[in-house]
Design an enzyme around this catalytic site. Sequence first.
Site, PDB file in Angstrom:
ATOM      1  N   GLY A  13       0.814  -1.223   0.000  1.00 38.50           N
ATOM      2  CA  GLY A  13       0.000   0.000   0.000  1.00 38.50           C
ATOM      3  C   GLY A  13       0.837   1.257   0.000  1.00 38.50           C
ATOM      4  N   GLY A  14       2.039   1.191  -0.617  1.00 31.44           N
ATOM      5  CA  GLY A  14       2.825   2.407  -0.837  1.00 31.44           C
ATOM      6  C   GLY A  14       2.291   3.120  -2.076  1.00 31.44           C
ATOM      7  N   ARG A 299      23.976  10.011  -7.475  1.00 30.63           N
ATOM      8  CA  ARG A 299      24.361   9.471  -6.170  1.00 30.63           C
ATOM      9  C   ARG A 299      25.546   8.521  -6.213  1.00 30.63           C
ATOM     10  NH1 ARG A 299      18.104   8.716  -4.258  1.00 30.63           N
ATOM     11  NH2 ARG A 299      17.773  10.953  -4.064  1.00 30.63           N
TER      12      ARG A 299
HETATM   13  C1  LIG Z   1      14.361   8.120   3.531  1.00 33.36           C
HETATM   14  C2  LIG Z   1      13.958   8.010   2.095  1.00 33.36           C
HETATM   15  C3  LIG Z   1      13.634   9.150   1.384  1.00 33.36           C
HETATM   16  C4  LIG Z   1      13.240   9.059   0.046  1.00 33.36           C
HETATM   17  N1  LIG Z   1      12.933  10.197  -0.642  1.00 33.36           N
HETATM   18  C5  LIG Z   1      12.563  10.102  -1.946  1.00 33.36           C
HETATM   19  C6  LIG Z   1      12.225  11.269  -2.687  1.00 33.36           C
HETATM   20  O1  LIG Z   1      12.254  12.382  -2.178  1.00 33.36           O
HETATM   21  N2  LIG Z   1      11.864  11.120  -3.971  1.00 33.36           N
HETATM   22  C7  LIG Z   1      11.815   9.905  -4.595  1.00 33.36           C
HETATM   23  O2  LIG Z   1      11.466   9.831  -5.767  1.00 33.36           O
HETATM   24  N3  LIG Z   1      12.101   8.775  -3.889  1.00 33.36           N
HETATM   25  C8  LIG Z   1      12.471   8.857  -2.596  1.00 33.36           C
HETATM   26  N4  LIG Z   1      12.782   7.715  -1.907  1.00 33.36           N
HETATM   27  C9  LIG Z   1      12.501   6.409  -2.516  1.00 33.36           C
HETATM   28  C10 LIG Z   1      11.001   6.138  -2.439  1.00 33.36           C
HETATM   29  O3  LIG Z   1      10.504   6.611  -1.208  1.00 33.36           O
HETATM   30  C11 LIG Z   1      10.643   4.671  -2.565  1.00 33.36           C
HETATM   31  O4  LIG Z   1      11.357   4.105  -3.613  1.00 33.36           O
HETATM   32  C12 LIG Z   1       9.171   4.492  -2.810  1.00 33.36           C
HETATM   33  O5  LIG Z   1       8.423   5.192  -1.850  1.00 33.36           O
HETATM   34  C13 LIG Z   1       8.782   3.033  -2.836  1.00 33.36           C
HETATM   35  O6  LIG Z   1       7.388   2.952  -2.957  1.00 33.36           O
HETATM   36  P1  LIG Z   1       6.677   1.560  -3.212  1.00 33.36           P
HETATM   37  O7  LIG Z   1       5.231   1.838  -3.393  1.00 33.36           O
HETATM   38  O8  LIG Z   1       7.366   0.814  -4.268  1.00 33.36           O
HETATM   39  O9  LIG Z   1       6.921   0.745  -1.876  1.00 33.36           O
HETATM   40  P2  LIG Z   1       6.730   1.128  -0.331  1.00 33.36           P
HETATM   41  O10 LIG Z   1       6.292   2.503  -0.108  1.00 33.36           O
HETATM   42  O11 LIG Z   1       7.981   0.641   0.330  1.00 33.36           O
HETATM   43  O12 LIG Z   1       5.549   0.211   0.098  1.00 33.36           O
HETATM   44  C14 LIG Z   1       5.704  -1.187   0.210  1.00 33.36           C
HETATM   45  C15 LIG Z   1       4.382  -1.735   0.673  1.00 33.36           C
HETATM   46  O13 LIG Z   1       4.438  -3.143   0.613  1.00 33.36           O
HETATM   47  C16 LIG Z   1       3.978  -3.702   1.835  1.00 33.36           C
HETATM   48  N5  LIG Z   1       4.634  -5.002   1.958  1.00 33.36           N
HETATM   49  C17 LIG Z   1       5.940  -5.301   1.871  1.00 33.36           C
HETATM   50  N6  LIG Z   1       6.120  -6.631   1.960  1.00 33.36           N
HETATM   51  C18 LIG Z   1       4.895  -7.179   2.069  1.00 33.36           C
HETATM   52  C19 LIG Z   1       4.415  -8.507   2.206  1.00 33.36           C
HETATM   53  N7  LIG Z   1       5.230  -9.569   2.194  1.00 33.36           N
HETATM   54  N8  LIG Z   1       3.079  -8.693   2.356  1.00 33.36           N
HETATM   55  C20 LIG Z   1       2.206  -7.627   2.382  1.00 33.36           C
HETATM   56  N9  LIG Z   1       2.627  -6.356   2.241  1.00 33.36           N
HETATM   57  C21 LIG Z   1       3.944  -6.141   2.097  1.00 33.36           C
HETATM   58  C22 LIG Z   1       4.321  -2.681   2.887  1.00 33.36           C
HETATM   59  O14 LIG Z   1       3.494  -2.834   4.023  1.00 33.36           O
HETATM   60  C23 LIG Z   1       4.015  -1.393   2.111  1.00 33.36           C
HETATM   61  O15 LIG Z   1       2.638  -1.115   2.159  1.00 33.36           O
HETATM   62  C24 LIG Z   1      13.195   7.799  -0.575  1.00 33.36           C
HETATM   63  C25 LIG Z   1      13.530   6.657   0.138  1.00 33.36           C
HETATM   64  C26 LIG Z   1      13.944   6.763   1.452  1.00 33.36           C
HETATM   65  C27 LIG Z   1      14.371   5.534   2.170  1.00 33.36           C
END
Ligand SMILES: Cc1cc2nc3c(=O)[nH]c(=O)nc-3n(C[C@H](O)[C@H](O)[C@H](O)COP(=O)(O)OP(=O)(O)OC[C@H]3O[C@@H](n4cnc5c(N)ncnc54)[C@H](O)[C@@H]3O)c2cc1C
Length: 591
Positions: A13-14, A299
């Site tokens: 849910g990201g 980076r």
């Molecule tokens: C400190 C920090 C700052 C950042 N700042 C930036 C920025 O300014 N700009 C930018 O572009 N990027 C930035 N990034 C990178 C970016 O935040 C991430 O790459 C991005 O938010 C990932 O989103 P996502 O939806 O792929 O996953 P996430 O937001 O990591 O969500 C993963 C989801 O999967 C769920 N999940 C995981 N495993 C399971 C499982 N086995 N079963 C059920 N649910 C599970 C979790 O509960 C969560 O809901 C930053 C990263 C960090 C660490």
Amino acid sequence: MAAATPRIIVVGGGLAGLSAVIKIAEAGGKVDLFSIVPVKRSHSVCAQGGINSAKNLKGEGDSAWAHFDDTIYGGDFLANQTPVKQMCEQGPAIIDLLDRMGVPFNRTPEGLLDFRRFGGTLFHRTAFAGATTGQQLLYALDEQVRRFESEGKVKKYEGWEFLSAVLDSKGVARGICAMDLRTMETRTFPADAIIVCTGGNGAIFGKSTNSVVCTGSAQSALYQQGAYYANGEFIQVHPTAIPGEDKLRLMSESARGEGGRVWVPKDKNDKRAAQSIPEGDRWYFLEEWYPKYGNLVPRDVATRAIFKVVYEHHMGIDGQPMVYLDVSHLPPASQHKLEGILEIYEKFVGDDPRKVPMKIFPGMHYTMGGLWVDNQQRTNIPGVFAAGEADCSIHGANRLGANSLLSCIYGGFVAGPAAMQYAKSLPAQEGDGGAAAELARQNEFNKILLNNPGTENPFKIWRELGETMTKHATIIRYNKGLEEADAKIVELLDRYRNVNLSDKSQWANTSFAFTRQLWNMLQLGRVIVQGARLRDESRGAHYKPDFPERNDEKFLKTTKASFKNDAPAFEYEDVDISHLKPRPRRYDAAT
Ligand SMILES: Cc1cc2nc3c(=O)[nH]c(=O)nc-3n(C[C@H](O)[C@H](O)[C@H](O)COP(=O)(O)OP(=O)(O)OC[C@H]3O[C@@H](n4cnc5c(N)ncnc54)[C@H](O)[C@@H]3O)c2cc1C
């Protein structure tokens, strides 16, 4: 016959997961949304600096093509170009959509969206909401999803962990097996397609800037079930983090985007307090080595420069692995835009970065590799899609700052409709589609783990994994070290079989859930180190001093790992270079 209303499972849910959910619900599908943490606590909430889109509101001549070129060049030509081009073209519309949803983006005095600079580009291309952009975006998408939830189109399973896909006798996904992290109940859930948006795998490296749920466990489980895991060796070390006992904390690139400067004292024996060292006695090494991009080189380049200063020039502050990231000279208005990260620094280090330069060092940050997907976000398992940091697309050998939030939303927006289309033509399943067998397999794993009379502490195994990965598979890589790392992980896998859980309870047993994930982390660790061992070149974040040049002839290829005979097997796929011809990547030259 396929179901009239497709039922899609979204795991995660990201930003990627919520984007996919919105598209499915808009198109009339039903969604079961699974997340370990409440979706508003997903790791996306941590994102600080901003989101890229070439809107050119500052009249600098920016364009989708320039964004595309910067992204491909920044990723050292390893990314498939067609989806990157599409993402960059959709960037401005995505920002407009987020703006309409009410994201409180910073604005200029004239009321236009404000944009800051980020690494790897000369344009002001990054829209931002102070230093909490991810939180603002996540909450905006969450509101939309709640609306669909209230209409009965979305059902949330927060506090549930995806364990594996349910595959039928033809290897087609028919649902998932998941575990309730409160009751520890394991269940299967049917679906016409599943979209995996489970984020990065920083926890494999022990300490990282990621949140602790970023274990890569779901991706690894799918890899062990037959999905390709691509470009595993490409992980990003961020140049500016603050070390902590528990984790690393990011000092976002926005600090440099607002004019922050990286330096060390010219005299390594200079004992004056940083703020008393006059400008002439400071070595601004990034500005000296990379005059065009200065502090805003990508980076991987900045990270290696800091390493060089610390370990080759022995110029780390007080002989320690640290350099200064300085925003103390910025006017209050610029500092104000960084408030979110400055507060973090003050809270965890104790100094006020508005007055005193921050001490920082590189740390594991981002997963460029991930589940292999095609341009429709399809993995090679029919019915399994992936998006966001969990997939391998867009960033190639190095991600440009602020491109991730955009790629997550773009990936979700592609995966949602693609899964709907797939589900509409899915033949009806035979029998239970493999659900009972998968449930039995997972329950058996749980039973063995809970009753294992072994002596090994899983957290010690994890610590050793993290130390090994950080030592051998981050900034500088040597084949001998990578071989040692693989041998160590094999040893850890062996010791894992002798693991003992101190807590055997059947209620909210977090160490049990973690130990399950640890197995998957170890398997993915082998993909990373073996993939790095085989790639005898330097490209983006993958740097081998023994092979310092990029070798397009041999390695302009996507690495694809599959799980064969309990180990990774590797094959390589040509990269789509249909729009831009690869050229040397030289940030020190005025190209
Ligand atoms: C400190 C920090 C700052 C950042 N700042 C930036 C920025 O300014 N700009 C930018 O572009 N990027 C930035 N990034 C990178 C970016 O935040 C991430 O790459 C991005 O938010 C990932 O989103 P996502 O939806 O792929 O996953 P996430 O937001 O990591 O969500 C993963 C989801 O999967 C769920 N999940 C995981 N495993 C399971 C499982 N086995 N079963 C059920 N649910 C599970 C979790 O509960 C969560 O809901 C930053 C990263 C960090 C660490």
